[in-house]
Design a protein around this motif. Structure first.
Motif, short mmCIF file in Angstrom:
data_model
loop_
_atom_site.label_atom_id
_atom_site.label_comp_id
_atom_site.label_asym_id
_atom_site.label_seq_id
_atom_site.Cartn_x
_atom_site.Cartn_y
_atom_site.Cartn_z
N THR A 147 -29.65 -23.06 -14.66
CA THR A 147 -30.34 -22.50 -15.79
C THR A 147 -31.10 -21.24 -15.72
O THR A 147 -32.07 -21.25 -14.66
N ILE A 148 -30.70 -20.14 -16.09
CA ILE A 148 -31.27 -18.79 -15.96
C ILE A 148 -31.68 -18.37 -17.11
O ILE A 148 -31.28 -18.57 -18.17
N GLU A 149 -32.99 -17.87 -16.87
CA GLU A 149 -33.89 -17.44 -18.05
C GLU A 149 -34.22 -16.11 -17.99
O GLU A 149 -34.62 -15.73 -16.73
N ALA A 150 -33.93 -15.23 -18.87
CA ALA A 150 -34.31 -13.78 -18.78
C ALA A 150 -35.16 -13.36 -20.35
O ALA A 150 -34.86 -13.96 -21.35
N HIS A 151 -36.22 -12.86 -20.00
CA HIS A 151 -37.26 -12.41 -20.94
C HIS A 151 -36.96 -11.17 -21.60
O HIS A 151 -36.91 -10.20 -20.43
N GLY A 152 -37.45 -10.74 -22.60
CA GLY A 152 -37.45 -9.44 -23.12
C GLY A 152 -37.62 -9.25 -24.69
O GLY A 152 -38.23 -10.15 -25.19
N ARG A 153 -36.90 -8.34 -25.28
CA ARG A 153 -36.99 -8.45 -26.74
C ARG A 153 -35.77 -8.46 -27.38
O ARG A 153 -34.74 -7.67 -26.83
N CYS A 154 -35.39 -9.18 -28.55
CA CYS A 154 -34.27 -9.27 -29.20
C CYS A 154 -33.99 -7.93 -30.00
O CYS A 154 -34.98 -7.06 -30.20
N PRO A 155 -32.92 -7.81 -30.51
CA PRO A 155 -32.46 -6.63 -31.23
C PRO A 155 -33.33 -6.18 -32.45
O PRO A 155 -33.84 -5.31 -32.63
N ALA A 156 -33.60 -7.23 -33.19
CA ALA A 156 -34.59 -6.99 -34.46
C ALA A 156 -36.16 -6.69 -33.77
O ALA A 156 -36.67 -5.82 -34.54
N CYS A 157 -36.71 -7.44 -32.81
CA CYS A 157 -37.84 -6.95 -32.31
C CYS A 157 -37.83 -5.52 -31.85
O CYS A 157 -38.89 -4.88 -31.86
#
Length: 161
Positions: A147-157
Motif C-alpha cells: 500500500t502506497i500513500e501520497a498526501h497532497g490536495r485534490c483538484p477541488a481543494c
C-alpha cells in the motif's frame, strides 16, 4: 487531515445499486475461491462501500448494527482483516482508516492519493509495483500486500486555495 475545507466537492457516495452490485461481485468472487461472505463481512464491506471514503474502525463499530446497536470490536476487526487479506478493502495507515477496494482485483499493489484538506481519497494503480516486485524477488521476498500513500490536495481543494 489539515484544516476543514469549505468548498464544494462534486463526488459523492455510490448509489444503492452500485453498492449492491459491488457486494454481489465480492460474494461471487469469494465463493469462487471457496470462501464465505458472512453477515459480518458483508455488513462491514457494505458500510465501507456506502461511505465512499475512508472510515475509521470505531465508526464501523458504531454503525455496524442496522438497528443502531454497535458491534463488538472483534467482530468488525476480524471482518476487516479478512476483507483486507482478500483484497476487498485496504487499510490506509497514515489516517488510520479503511476503504473498500475500487479495483476488485485480489492481488494488486494499492496506491492512494489522500487530500490533506478535505480527506478525499482516490485509489490509483501503483506506478512502482513492478519495480518493487522485481526488487523483492531478487532479495528472496514474496510480497503479500503493498500500500502506497501520497498526501497532497485534490483538484477541488487546489482550485479553492
Amino acid at each position: 487531515m489539515g484544516e476543514a475545507c469549505h468548498h464544494h466537492h462534486s463526488d459523492g457516495p455510490p448509489s444503492a445499486g452500485e453498492v449492491e452490485r459491488a457486494l454481489h461481485a465480492a460474494e461471487t468472487r469469494l465463493i469462487g475461491e471457496g470462501e464465505r461472505m458472512t453477515a459480518a463481512r458483508s455488513r462491514v464491506l457494505a458500510l465501507l462501500l456506502e461511505s465512499g471514503e475512508p472510515v475509521k474502525a470505531y465508526d464501523l463499530i458504531a454503525r455496524f448494527g442496522e438497528d443502531g446497536q454497535p458491534a463488538k470490536p472483534p467482530t468488525v476487526y476480524r471482518a476487516l482483516e479478512f476483507l483486507e487479506r482478500k483484497g476487498l478493502a485496504h487499510r490506509i495507515a497514515s489516517i488510520s482508516a479503511y476503504v473498500a477496494c475500487s479495483s476488485g482485483a485480489r492481488d494488486h499493489a494499492a496506491a492512494f492519493l489522500i487530500c490533506d484538506c478535505c480527506g478525499a481519497t482516490e485509489e490509483v494503480s501503483s506506478p512502482v509495483a513492478g519495480d518493487l516486485g522485481r526488487a523483492a524477488e531478487q532479495a528472496g521476498y514474496a510480497i503479500e500486500r503493498t500500500t502506497i500513500e501520497a498526501h497532497g490536495r485534490c483538484p477541488a481543494c487546489r482550485v479553492a486555495a
